[in-house]
Design a protein around this motif. Structure first.
Motif, short mmCIF file in Angstrom:
data_model
loop_
_atom_site.label_atom_id
_atom_site.label_comp_id
_atom_site.label_asym_id
_atom_site.label_seq_id
_atom_site.Cartn_x
_atom_site.Cartn_y
_atom_site.Cartn_z
N PRO A 130 35.08 28.61 34.61
CA PRO A 130 35.85 29.37 35.94
C PRO A 130 37.18 29.16 35.78
N ALA A 131 37.83 28.16 35.36
CA ALA A 131 39.23 27.72 35.41
C ALA A 131 39.80 28.41 34.24
N LYS A 132 39.32 29.30 33.53
CA LYS A 132 39.90 29.68 32.19
C LYS A 132 39.35 31.25 32.10
N PHE B 52 28.45 43.69 40.86
CA PHE B 52 28.60 42.56 41.70
C PHE B 52 30.25 42.70 41.45
N CYS B 53 30.88 42.10 42.41
CA CYS B 53 32.27 42.22 42.82
C CYS B 53 32.77 40.75 42.74
N PHE B 54 33.62 40.47 41.94
CA PHE B 54 34.28 39.09 41.85
C PHE B 54 35.31 39.00 42.72
N GLY B 55 35.92 40.21 43.25
CA GLY B 55 37.34 40.18 44.06
C GLY B 55 38.54 40.84 43.30
N GLU B 56 39.63 40.56 44.23
CA GLU B 56 40.98 40.86 43.77
C GLU B 56 41.64 39.69 43.26
N VAL B 57 42.79 40.18 42.65
CA VAL B 57 43.58 39.01 42.06
C VAL B 57 45.01 39.77 41.99
N GLU C 132 35.25 30.82 42.89
CA GLU C 132 34.12 30.96 43.81
C GLU C 132 33.28 32.04 43.61
N LYS C 133 33.65 33.16 43.60
CA LYS C 133 32.73 34.39 43.26
C LYS C 133 31.92 34.37 41.84
N PHE C 134 32.71 33.81 41.02
CA PHE C 134 32.12 33.87 39.49
C PHE C 134 30.92 32.53 39.68
N LEU D 159 42.93 34.93 35.38
CA LEU D 159 42.30 35.22 36.45
C LEU D 159 41.44 34.11 37.59
N ASN D 160 42.12 32.99 37.18
CA ASN D 160 41.33 31.94 37.70
C ASN D 160 41.74 31.54 39.16
N GLN D 161 42.31 32.46 39.72
CA GLN D 161 42.68 32.15 41.36
C GLN D 161 41.30 31.59 41.93
N LEU D 162 41.46 30.88 42.98
CA LEU D 162 40.54 30.14 43.47
C LEU D 162 39.32 30.85 43.88
N ALA D 163 39.77 32.12 44.69
CA ALA D 163 38.72 32.91 45.37
C ALA D 163 37.86 33.64 44.01
N ILE D 164 38.55 34.00 43.27
CA ILE D 164 37.40 34.55 41.93
C ILE D 164 37.02 33.39 41.31
#
Length: 295
Positions: free
Chosen positions: A116-118, A262-267, A89-91, A82-87
């Motif tokens: 966050p990278a993991k 809280f919304c961490f986004g889509e992946v 950043e939200k984390f 789940l470590n895509q950049l947008a996620i």
């Protein structure tokens, strides 16, 4: 396994002929199960005068190796990254805001947060005891792709939304694990179905222990284990229980109140990884021993 029959001076355990010569590090293990695994890892052939005796010996080895496996810390785990950049950043935004507004709450500190990278979803953990078992896990993963994963995913990545937080134990004032909830964007159960079928297949192979009827899909964002070991990964309940007394719980009531939605986004999830515990690849995620791709 070497595929060679053992010809050294033997000790006999039932109908099994074993070499008394062991690597030094094995001698440190006191349990007979570890000795049996050493034997099994180096010898394919079990010999005996009667077929039933050979079968009985093999069954005894299988049982003892399984007991040995249950006592070992896991070496690998199946995961969705789940470590895509947008996620990420939200984390990091979530972490910053929690520390800004809740750092005075008991036990809350920056040491609790996931790297966050993991960020990932764990499907299940495995104790792979040698290279042969790693290859077996790789083969099972590819068969899962052919047998059901391609059909369920439809040859496309799975669009997943990470939103809302929840905690593991019963008392929000004494949390040990806080996680983000995940669900398919289209409202389907594809992610859960793939995870459950992967678990069932690996459990049937003997490489994974089954603890629950279905996989609990969650993304750990805060964990008291990280307080002492920032490199720690998700642990099954039996393993985590060993460290329960060492944990310092935190009061998460305000976190739930302020960040419950809280919304961490889509992946886009396109792969299942056979991830190596205590490892890091060039992206910062876990090094992989194999993977299954949906497209």
């Amino acid at each position: 396994m070497t595929g060679k029959q053992l010809n050294l001076e033997p000790r006999v355990l039932g109908m099994v002929r074993m070499s008394p010569v062991m690597p030094l590090w094995w001698k440190r293990l006191k349990e007979v199960t570890s000795v049996l695994w050493m034997f099994l890892a180096h010898c394919t052939m079990i010999t005996g005068q009667h077929r039933n005796g050979v079968i009985s010996a093999r069954t005894r080895i299988d049982v003892l190796v399984e007991c040995f496996r249950k006592k070992q810390p896991f070496t690998h785990f199946l995961s969705f990254a789940l470590n895509q950049l947008a996620i990420q950043e939200k984390f990091l935004q979530f972490k910053e805001e929690v520390l800004e507004q809740c750092s005075n709450d008991i036990g809350v500190s920056s040491s609790l947060f996931q790297n966050p990278a993991k960020l990932h979803l764990t499907i299940g953990t495995l104790a792979l005891l040698n290279d042969q078992e790693i290859r077996k896990a790789q083969e099972i993963l590819q068969r899962c792709k052919e047998d059901f994963a391609d059909t369920i995913a439809g040859g496309k990545p799975l669009t997943v939304e990470i939103a809302g937080i929840e905690y593991m134990n019963d008392d929000p004032a004494m949390m040990d694990v806080l996680y983000a909830k995940v669900h398919m964007k289209d409202g389907s159960n594809k992610l859960q179905l793939i995870a459950d079928r992967l678990m069932d297949r690996f459990v049937a192979s003997g490489l994974m222990m089954k603890e629950w009827d279905q996989v609990k899909l969650h993304a750990t964002v805060m964990n008291t284990i990280f307080r002492k070991d920032p490199s720690a990964e998700d642990q099954n309940s039996k393993t985590a229980a060993r460290y329960f007394k060492e944990r310092e719980s935190f009061d998460g009531r305000n976190i739930l109140k302020l960040f419950g939605n809280f919304c961490f986004g889509e992946v886009q999830l396109n792969s299942v990884y056979l991830s190596q515990r205590f490892s890091t690849d060039s992206s910062g995620y876990y090094a992989t021993s194999g993977q299954l791709n949906f497209s």
